[in-house]
Design an enzyme around this catalytic site. Structure first.
Site, short mmCIF file in Angstrom:
data_model
loop_
_atom_site.label_atom_id
_atom_site.label_comp_id
_atom_site.label_asym_id
_atom_site.label_seq_id
_atom_site.Cartn_x
_atom_site.Cartn_y
_atom_site.Cartn_z
N ARG A 1 23.66 -10.12 -6.03
CA ARG A 1 24.18 -10.97 -6.56
C ARG A 1 24.83 -10.68 -8.61
O ARG A 1 25.44 -10.91 -9.02
CB ARG A 1 23.95 -12.42 -6.84
CG ARG A 1 23.99 -13.25 -5.76
CD ARG A 1 23.47 -14.64 -6.69
NE ARG A 1 22.80 -15.12 -6.93
CZ ARG A 1 21.87 -16.24 -7.29
NH1 ARG A 1 22.59 -17.19 -7.23
NH2 ARG A 1 21.02 -16.11 -7.74
N HIS B 1 -0.30 -9.18 9.26
CA HIS B 1 -0.39 -7.98 9.16
C HIS B 1 -1.53 -8.00 9.26
O HIS B 1 -2.26 -6.69 10.63
CB HIS B 1 -0.81 -7.21 7.85
CG HIS B 1 0.09 -7.74 6.71
ND1 HIS B 1 1.29 -7.35 7.19
CD2 HIS B 1 0.21 -7.90 5.35
CE1 HIS B 1 2.67 -7.08 5.82
NE2 HIS B 1 1.50 -7.54 5.00
N ASP C 1 6.89 -4.82 9.58
CA ASP C 1 5.27 -5.96 9.13
C ASP C 1 5.13 -4.23 9.25
O ASP C 1 4.87 -3.38 9.42
CB ASP C 1 4.49 -6.34 10.20
CG ASP C 1 3.37 -6.06 9.72
OD1 ASP C 1 2.62 -5.98 8.70
OD2 ASP C 1 2.63 -7.79 10.07
N HIS C 2 4.44 -4.25 7.44
CA HIS C 2 4.32 -2.70 6.70
C HIS C 2 3.52 -2.63 7.15
O HIS C 2 3.58 -0.89 7.37
CB HIS C 2 4.64 -2.88 5.78
CG HIS C 2 3.73 -3.05 5.06
ND1 HIS C 2 3.81 -4.28 4.36
CD2 HIS C 2 3.12 -1.87 4.57
CE1 HIS C 2 2.51 -4.20 3.56
NE2 HIS C 2 2.43 -3.59 3.49
N GLU D 1 -7.73 -6.53 -1.67
CA GLU D 1 -7.22 -6.13 -2.60
C GLU D 1 -8.03 -6.37 -3.71
O GLU D 1 -8.24 -7.02 -4.39
CB GLU D 1 -5.87 -6.80 -2.64
CG GLU D 1 -5.14 -6.18 -1.20
CD GLU D 1 -3.51 -7.09 -1.71
OE1 GLU D 1 -2.56 -6.30 -1.89
OE2 GLU D 1 -3.53 -8.68 -1.26
C1 BG6 Z 1 2.16 -7.35 1.90
C2 BG6 Z 1 1.65 -8.63 1.03
O1 BG6 Z 1 2.76 -8.25 2.69
O2 BG6 Z 1 1.48 -6.98 1.46
C3 BG6 Z 1 1.18 -8.75 -0.26
O3 BG6 Z 1 3.16 -9.73 0.78
C4 BG6 Z 1 0.16 -7.73 -0.17
O4 BG6 Z 1 0.42 -9.37 -1.35
C5 BG6 Z 1 0.47 -6.76 0.39
O5 BG6 Z 1 -0.33 -7.28 -1.59
C6 BG6 Z 1 -0.67 -5.38 1.09
O6 BG6 Z 1 0.26 -3.95 1.05
P1 BG6 Z 1 -0.31 -2.31 1.09
O7 BG6 Z 1 0.21 -1.93 1.80
O8 BG6 Z 1 -0.97 -2.86 -0.59
O9 BG6 Z 1 -1.96 -3.58 1.56
#
Ligand code: BG6
Length: 485
Positions: free
Chosen positions: A46, A237, A174-175, A213
């Site tokens: 935007r 994940h 979903d990375h 984390e």
């Molecule tokens: C994201 C979450 O999908 O994945 C975050 O929303 C999280 O809260 C992150 O920190 C973790 O990803 P990675 O690749 O750093 O383990």
């Protein structure tokens, strides 16, 4: 190998994900020659920005998130020249004809629309794309998580997107599926004889999945507080990791073949109900403590308010199938833990009998540890003889593969692989609608069980491995969480 030339439109172009992940990923793919010179990356949001101002923001972002050694001035400028910008209101009417005009300049490009916005906008962005005639056979839409906050909202999003895009053109990211070690899990299981033969309840005692984390909620407290660890990490994940660990061999690597098998695992998850929620789940919330030797505040201070949202969750989960009957999967994830560490531990049953005298410590079970981060790799813990003339004494030793050392190359970020897969139209590492909804159906059951037996989350000090109840959760079964690598 270069992909086809594309015009990638990134909605949410000034947001956190674009800045931290998408631009750096596209930069690396460009630097390595995978993005053809005729491609464009069109930022859309935007904010009223000129293309030049967007390029400047992108330059700053890359300087922050790409190591200086990887940022040659010339390459950076060449990359920035591919960036363009258009101000578009995802929820309204403004800017769409400008976007349409830009895209019309090159009608034959592959056209990924990356929705890095709040999911509330997915429906209206897709409707607008359709109304302005911007969807063709070479278009694809990429949806970031969270896809909804429960089954109902996920369905509503999937319906809205599905009205204008056929399922084959929808890429739900979903990375975690783009992480090298996660893909390696497929290779480990299905390109080797030795493991798959042992991958059964007869031989495996239990599985642990930990995603820890060190960060807290940072600047995302607003989103995170409406989500919590179950929705933020487990529903997507961690369940995906569980699926790849537990699924049967797919027919081949085609997207639907892999997704069919993952879906069966999700459907086989035993529902957690109010009756067992207190024994098989633990919710936690971090309080003040220290991470990496630095004192940090608790979640409530980070949030600036009261909250019962969990920043940690530990679960004991069962997959109801012949292969996994009686094999618990212990899952845990949390913020502000001592290390950033993600791993899958497959613990095999103890040997049934020991010929070694008990003082020789001969009964450590074998473990296969699949490490996603940091230092991606795998190790197999085996018993060996302690060297030397001291007699037959045993100790566990590791057969150890560190991928970086073995392959001596940079490990690409998950988004690099996944973005290129979108351009190629390869959906194997993306989630199908029924998978997302099956994962939500199970998570909804657990959320309901928590709501039926409301309890405040258990406090845990920042820098610890979570509430003591999470240790009790596994120790009650005579097992322990895997100690560090
Ligand atoms: C994201 C979450 O999908 O994945 C975050 O929303 C999280 O809260 C992150 O920190 C973790 O990803 P990675 O690749 O750093 O383990």
């Amino acid at each position: 190998i270069p992909v086809a030339s594309f015009d990638c439109v990134v909605f949410g172009a000034t947001g956190d994900l674009t800045t931290r992940k998408l631009l750096p990923a596209l930069y690396y793919r460009f630097r390595d020659g995978q993005i053809p010179n005729t491609s464009r990356i069109i930022g859309a949001s935007r904010s009223e920005l000129s293309a030049e101002a967007f390029r400047e923001r992108a330059r700053d972002a890359l300087k922050r998130f790409v190591p200086a050694a990887d940022l040659a001035d010339e390459t950076l400028s060449a990359f920035l020249a591919h960036l363009d910008y258009v101000a578009v209101d995802g929820a309204g009417e403004d800017g769409w004809s400008d976007l349409a005009e830009k895209l019309a300049e090159r009608p034959d490009q592959v056209r990924p629309y990356y929705l890095a916005t709040s999911p509330d906008l997915y429906g209206s962005i897709c409707r607008n794309l359709a109304q302005h005639g911007l969807i063709g056979a070479k278009s694809r839409v990429v949806l970031e998580k969270p896809i909804g906050k429960d089954l109902k909202s996920a369905r509503a999003i999937n319906d809205a997107v599905g009205e204008v895009f056929p399922e084959e053109q929808i890429f739900r990211i979903d990375h975690y599926l783009g992480k090298e070690t996660v893909q390696n899990l497929l290779a480990l299981r299905f390109a080797n004889t030795i493991f798959e033969r042992l991958w059964t309840a007869d031989v495996i005692d239990h599985v642990q999945i930990t995603v820890a984390e060190t960060v807290g909620v940072e600047s995302r407290a607003g989103y995170y507080d409406t989500s919590g660890a179950l929705r933020d990490m487990v529903q997507n994940h961690i369940l995906q990791l569980l699926c790849l660990t537990a699924m049967e061999s797919p027919l081949n690597l085609e997207a639907n073949a892999v997704r069919d098998e993952k879906l069966k695992v999700l459907r086989a998850l035993k529902p957690i109900t109010a009756a067992d929620v207190q024994t098989v789940t633990v919710r936690g919330q971090y309080v003040a403590g220290a991470v990496d030797g630095k004192p940090v505040e608790g979640y409530l201070a980070d949030l600036g308010g009261q909250s019962r949202t969990e920043t940690f969750v530990a679960l004991k989960v069962e997959v109801q199938s012949w292969r996994w009957a009686g094999v618990p999967f212990y899952l845990r994830t949390g913020k502000r833990m001592p290390d950033k560490l993600s791993e899958i531990v497959v613990q095999f049953r103890a040997s049934p009998f020991s010929i070694f005298p008990s003082e020789a410590f001969g009964r450590e079970p074998n473990r296969l540890v699949i490490r996603l981060q940091p230092q991606e790799g795998m190790k197999l813990e085996v018993m060996t003889k302690d060297p030397g003339p001291g007699g037959m004494r045993l100790r566990p030793t590791n057969l150890d593969i560190s991928f970086e050392e073995t392959f001596k190359q940079r490990y690409p970020d998950a988004y690099e692989r996944l973005l290129m897969d979108v351009v190629r139209g390869n959906a194997t590492l993306f989630m199908r609608r029924d998978e997302v909804e099956a994962a939500w159906a199970w998570a909804d059951g657990l959320l309901k069980a928590w709501a039926d037996r409301p309890e405040p989350p258990r406090p845990y000090a920042s820098g610890s491995w979570g509430p003591t109840a999470s240790i009790a959760l596994i120790e009650r079964d005579g097992r322990t969480w895997h100690e560090n690598w």
